[in-house]
Design a protein around this motif. Structure first.
Motif, short mmCIF file in Angstrom:
data_model
loop_
_atom_site.label_atom_id
_atom_site.label_comp_id
_atom_site.label_asym_id
_atom_site.label_seq_id
_atom_site.Cartn_x
_atom_site.Cartn_y
_atom_site.Cartn_z
N PRO A 156 5.09 16.13 -15.94
CA PRO A 156 4.07 15.44 -15.36
C PRO A 156 3.43 15.83 -14.04
O PRO A 156 4.21 16.20 -13.21
CB PRO A 156 4.59 14.03 -15.43
CG PRO A 156 6.26 14.19 -15.26
CD PRO A 156 6.32 15.56 -15.91
N PRO A 157 2.35 15.55 -13.73
CA PRO A 157 1.68 16.00 -12.55
C PRO A 157 2.26 14.81 -11.28
O PRO A 157 2.03 13.56 -11.63
CB PRO A 157 0.26 15.89 -12.66
CG PRO A 157 0.23 14.85 -13.77
CD PRO A 157 1.19 15.07 -14.58
N VAL A 158 2.68 15.33 -10.04
CA VAL A 158 3.14 14.47 -9.24
C VAL A 158 2.45 15.00 -7.80
O VAL A 158 2.79 15.90 -7.55
CB VAL A 158 4.75 14.30 -8.95
CG1 VAL A 158 4.91 13.39 -7.84
CG2 VAL A 158 5.46 13.66 -10.29
N VAL A 159 1.42 14.24 -7.61
CA VAL A 159 0.70 14.85 -6.46
C VAL A 159 0.55 13.70 -5.25
O VAL A 159 0.47 12.53 -5.43
CB VAL A 159 -0.76 15.20 -6.95
CG1 VAL A 159 -1.51 15.80 -5.74
CG2 VAL A 159 -0.80 16.35 -8.20
N GLU A 160 0.66 14.34 -4.12
CA GLU A 160 0.53 13.45 -3.09
C GLU A 160 -0.89 13.53 -2.41
O GLU A 160 -1.51 14.47 -2.11
CB GLU A 160 1.18 13.89 -1.64
CG GLU A 160 2.91 13.78 -1.93
CD GLU A 160 3.71 14.57 -1.07
OE1 GLU A 160 3.28 14.58 0.32
OE2 GLU A 160 4.89 14.89 -1.16
N VAL A 161 -1.55 12.13 -2.39
CA VAL A 161 -3.14 12.28 -2.27
C VAL A 161 -3.30 11.42 -0.83
O VAL A 161 -2.83 10.31 -1.12
CB VAL A 161 -3.77 11.60 -3.49
CG1 VAL A 161 -5.41 11.52 -3.15
CG2 VAL A 161 -3.33 12.42 -4.81
N ASP A 162 -4.31 11.83 -0.25
CA ASP A 162 -4.38 11.08 1.00
C ASP A 162 -5.22 9.64 0.79
O ASP A 162 -6.02 9.78 0.01
CB ASP A 162 -5.27 11.72 2.03
CG ASP A 162 -4.79 13.08 2.62
OD1 ASP A 162 -3.66 13.10 2.76
OD2 ASP A 162 -5.60 13.96 3.37
N GLY A 163 -4.70 8.50 1.27
CA GLY A 163 -5.16 7.28 0.99
C GLY A 163 -4.59 6.66 -0.19
O GLY A 163 -4.82 5.41 -0.20
N TYR A 164 -3.57 7.43 -0.90
CA TYR A 164 -2.97 6.77 -2.03
C TYR A 164 -1.48 7.07 -1.93
O TYR A 164 -0.96 8.22 -1.77
CB TYR A 164 -3.24 7.14 -3.17
CG TYR A 164 -4.96 7.14 -3.50
CD1 TYR A 164 -5.39 5.97 -4.40
CD2 TYR A 164 -5.77 7.74 -3.16
CE1 TYR A 164 -6.73 5.78 -4.64
CE2 TYR A 164 -7.10 7.48 -3.26
CZ TYR A 164 -7.65 6.54 -4.15
OH TYR A 164 -8.89 6.18 -4.47
N GLN A 165 -0.65 6.11 -1.57
CA GLN A 165 0.84 6.33 -1.43
C GLN A 165 1.76 6.47 -2.50
O GLN A 165 1.76 5.62 -3.27
CB GLN A 165 1.18 4.91 -0.32
CG GLN A 165 2.75 5.24 -0.12
CD GLN A 165 3.33 4.03 0.51
OE1 GLN A 165 2.52 3.07 0.75
NE2 GLN A 165 4.60 4.03 0.97
N LEU A 166 2.08 7.78 -2.81
CA LEU A 166 3.17 7.81 -3.68
C LEU A 166 4.60 7.08 -3.27
O LEU A 166 4.89 7.17 -2.30
CB LEU A 166 3.35 9.34 -3.96
CG LEU A 166 4.51 9.85 -4.72
CD1 LEU A 166 4.19 9.54 -6.14
CD2 LEU A 166 4.84 11.18 -4.63
N ILE A 167 4.99 6.35 -4.44
CA ILE A 167 6.23 5.53 -3.87
C ILE A 167 7.03 5.79 -5.00
O ILE A 167 8.44 5.25 -4.95
CB ILE A 167 5.84 4.07 -4.19
CG1 ILE A 167 5.40 3.49 -5.34
CG2 ILE A 167 4.80 3.59 -3.17
CD1 ILE A 167 5.39 1.96 -5.48
N GLY A 168 7.03 6.52 -6.04
CA GLY A 168 7.92 6.80 -6.84
C GLY A 168 7.64 7.19 -8.43
O GLY A 168 6.40 7.11 -8.97
N GLY A 169 8.54 7.01 -9.19
CA GLY A 169 8.23 7.16 -10.80
C GLY A 169 9.15 6.64 -11.67
O GLY A 169 10.25 6.32 -11.12
N ALA A 195 1.35 9.64 -18.05
CA ALA A 195 1.19 10.94 -18.59
C ALA A 195 2.10 11.32 -19.69
O ALA A 195 3.43 10.84 -19.85
CB ALA A 195 1.82 12.18 -17.58
N ALA A 196 1.80 11.65 -20.94
CA ALA A 196 2.20 11.85 -22.39
C ALA A 196 1.93 13.13 -22.72
O ALA A 196 0.85 13.46 -22.41
CB ALA A 196 2.13 10.60 -23.10
N ALA A 197 2.92 13.70 -23.59
CA ALA A 197 2.65 14.74 -24.36
C ALA A 197 1.41 14.57 -25.29
O ALA A 197 1.45 13.58 -26.00
CB ALA A 197 3.81 15.54 -24.98
#
Length: 246
Positions: A156-169, A195-197
């Motif tokens: 699955p895509p895990v991307v750090e995006v400005d303005g959106y805080q990644l906190i986990g999965g 995200a799913a196959a």
């Protein structure tokens, strides 16, 4: 307990048909297995939906009496190494069980499956309950992405995006199959990226609204991806573009 056994027993547990010993083992397994726990939660949502949305019917007048009269009319010979007679009460129970089985099968044939949007909304809502949002807590994609590596057949895509805080999965379940949920925060809003196959191919970004939640869908890299949140839909679309949606 193996996941295969747990998934078989979840339905019985939700209907309170599991004996205490098996119920305890299943409970212990769910405490340590996010995938089975998500399947259990999904089954409970489905069960609740059935109880509140399906029309309930009463037996036609006199049907119960006719069933009982038919069962008690004559004994039934059961062929075995030693012929024996089935007690009348047992025959009635068997007849009643056959009627219930027919009704149960009929219900499932007639029951429309939850739509994809409904499943996604249910999964998002479940995640907002205490201790259900994340299995791996980190704002570092180099921590979150490897966590999924040995748990899913896709990446699955895990991307750090400005303005959106990644906190986990966390692991989730959609259509009875494992799915990834990558979780972001924007101000006070929680955003789930599911995200799913999926079959290979790319689809353009599309949006929908369900139960006050915005959904943004697209397909790429062999995955079906959907963002779900109560955030303004334009902000959700901006995040989708940052994640590679077109």
């Amino acid at each position: 307990m193996r996941c295969e056994d747990a998934l078989i027993q979840i339905s019985a547990a939700v209907d309170r048909e599991l004996d205490p010993a098996r119920a305890v083992k299943l409970h212990d397994h769910l405490e340590t297995c996010p995938t089975c726990r998500a399947a259990d939660e999904q089954m409970r949502v489905l069960s609740s939906t059935l109880r509140t949305s399906l029309t309930q019917y009463e037996l036609p007048a006199g049907m119960a009496a006719r069933m009982r009269a038919t069962a008690l009319a004559t004994p039934t010979l059961v062929t075995s190494t030693t012929p024996r007679w089935v007690p009348r009460a047992s025959k009635f129970a068997a007849l009643a069980a056959s009627w219930l089985l027919a009704a149960y099968v009929g219900m499932w044939v007639a029951l429309p499956h939850m739509s994809s949007d409904d499943q996604l909304v249910a999964a998002h809502s479940r995640s907002l309950q205490a201790n259900h949002l994340i299995d791996v807590a980190s704002s570092d994609r180099h921590t979150v992405k490897p966590w999924f590596a040995d748990k899913l057949s896709f990446s699955p895509p895990v991307v750090e995006v400005d303005g959106y805080q990644l906190i986990g999965g966390r692991l989730d379940v959609l259509d009875g199959k494992p799915a990834a949920a990558i979780v972001y925060k924007r101000r006070l809003h929680t955003i789930n990226l599911f995200a799913a196959a999926a079959t290979p191919g790319t689809t353009k970004l599309s949006t929908s609204v369900r139960n006050g939640l915005s959904l943004v869908h697209w397909r790429a890299d062999g995955m079906q991806m959907t963002l779900v949140s109560d955030i303004n839909q334009n902000e959700l679309v901006d995040l989708a573009h940052a994640l590679g949606a077109r």
